[in-house]
Design a protein around this motif. Sequence first.
Motif, PDB file in Angstrom:
ATOM      1  N   UNK A   1     -30.986  -0.817 -39.187  1.00 12.10           N
ATOM      2  CA  UNK A   1     -30.258  -1.362 -40.339  1.00 12.10           C
ATOM      3  C   UNK A   1     -30.452  -0.482 -41.570  1.00 12.10           C
ATOM      4  N   UNK A   2     -31.686   0.008 -41.757  1.00 13.25           N
ATOM      5  CA  UNK A   2     -31.950   0.890 -42.885  1.00 13.25           C
ATOM      6  C   UNK A   2     -31.196   2.203 -42.781  1.00 13.25           C
TER       7      UNK A   2
ATOM      8  N   UNK B   1     -26.814   7.095 -42.346  1.00  8.91           N
ATOM      9  CA  UNK B   1     -27.098   7.785 -41.084  1.00  8.91           C
ATOM     10  C   UNK B   1     -26.521   6.956 -39.924  1.00  8.91           C
ATOM     11  N   UNK B   2     -25.205   7.003 -39.797  1.00 13.38           N
ATOM     12  CA  UNK B   2     -24.525   6.122 -38.844  1.00 13.38           C
ATOM     13  C   UNK B   2     -24.924   6.406 -37.405  1.00 13.38           C
ATOM     14  N   UNK B   3     -24.917   7.675 -37.005  1.00 14.49           N
ATOM     15  CA  UNK B   3     -25.207   8.027 -35.618  1.00 14.49           C
ATOM     16  C   UNK B   3     -26.611   7.612 -35.213  1.00 14.49           C
ATOM     17  N   UNK B   4     -27.582   7.922 -36.073  1.00 15.76           N
ATOM     18  CA  UNK B   4     -28.974   7.563 -35.778  1.00 15.76           C
ATOM     19  C   UNK B   4     -29.137   6.045 -35.778  1.00 15.76           C
ATOM     20  N   UNK B   5     -28.496   5.376 -36.727  1.00 15.21           N
ATOM     21  CA  UNK B   5     -28.606   3.929 -36.817  1.00 15.21           C
ATOM     22  C   UNK B   5     -28.042   3.227 -35.601  1.00 15.21           C
ATOM     23  N   UNK B   6     -26.873   3.694 -35.117  1.00 11.72           N
ATOM     24  CA  UNK B   6     -26.263   3.085 -33.930  1.00 11.72           C
ATOM     25  C   UNK B   6     -27.149   3.308 -32.704  1.00 11.72           C
TER      26      UNK B   6
ATOM     27  N   UNK C   1     -37.428  -5.832 -32.436  1.00 12.35           N
ATOM     28  CA  UNK C   1     -37.031  -6.302 -33.765  1.00 12.35           C
ATOM     29  C   UNK C   1     -37.282  -5.236 -34.826  1.00 12.35           C
ATOM     30  N   UNK C   2     -38.406  -4.502 -34.682  1.00 10.35           N
ATOM     31  CA  UNK C   2     -38.693  -3.413 -35.627  1.00 10.35           C
ATOM     32  C   UNK C   2     -37.641  -2.315 -35.519  1.00 10.35           C
ATOM     33  N   UNK C   3     -37.211  -2.048 -34.285  1.00 14.79           N
ATOM     34  CA  UNK C   3     -36.154  -1.046 -34.094  1.00 14.79           C
ATOM     35  C   UNK C   3     -34.849  -1.457 -34.746  1.00 14.79           C
TER      36      UNK C   3
END
Length: 216
Positions: free
Chosen positions: A51-52, A58-63, A44-46
């Motif tokens: 989401x942040x 930061x689309x690549x890192x977020x995905x 859940x933390x991940x």
Amino acid sequence: MASVQPSESKTRHPVLGPAVAIHDDRRRTWWRLGFEIAMLPLGLAGLAMARGDLASGNTLIGVAQAAGAVILALYALLSAKIDVKRRLNPIRLLIARDGFELSTGKGPISWDEVATISDPRSPAGDPKDLRVQLDDPRGFAERYALSPIARVMLRVNKGDLVLGGGMARPVVTVEALMRRQLAEFRHPGSDGIGSSAEGKTERARAPKRRRPVRKR
């Protein structure tokens, strides 16, 4: 004084016949269940971090973070579900005259489905996991209506049915018992579960053939 956990017991399966019940290592299951529950908040933390990152561009890192968090959470949920079932049933594995059954499996499996029993990744005499090499993995998946995840795991394991460890008996002992039962199933008459006493009784009841009388 604490009671000692039994490692195995004798029973009878309604389909497979006389059997030996291998019990679950309940202490190890408790530890594993606690670890799996602790993994859920990490997942859940991940997702929150992903989401942040997505919100900040930061689309690549977020995905990547979202995918990792989902995989972690799903693994924890599925593993915890299996271990809860193990806690409710102290028997981990039934090894019977005509087959075997895992307590968290799809039902009884006949020895006809089995090719060999070994752990190819470990040296001889020191198996880490209890692995069953299926005679026809694709047909097995169809006959037992395996879920998509179970089918993927069967392919990942190269057609091996991984029964794992975590039993109250050493893996090498359980593997030897399963091999003995497989040999008894293929070649009746050896020392297998439920074979000796029943076989001797049937042979004792069988009438003796009379020798033909020669005419003089």
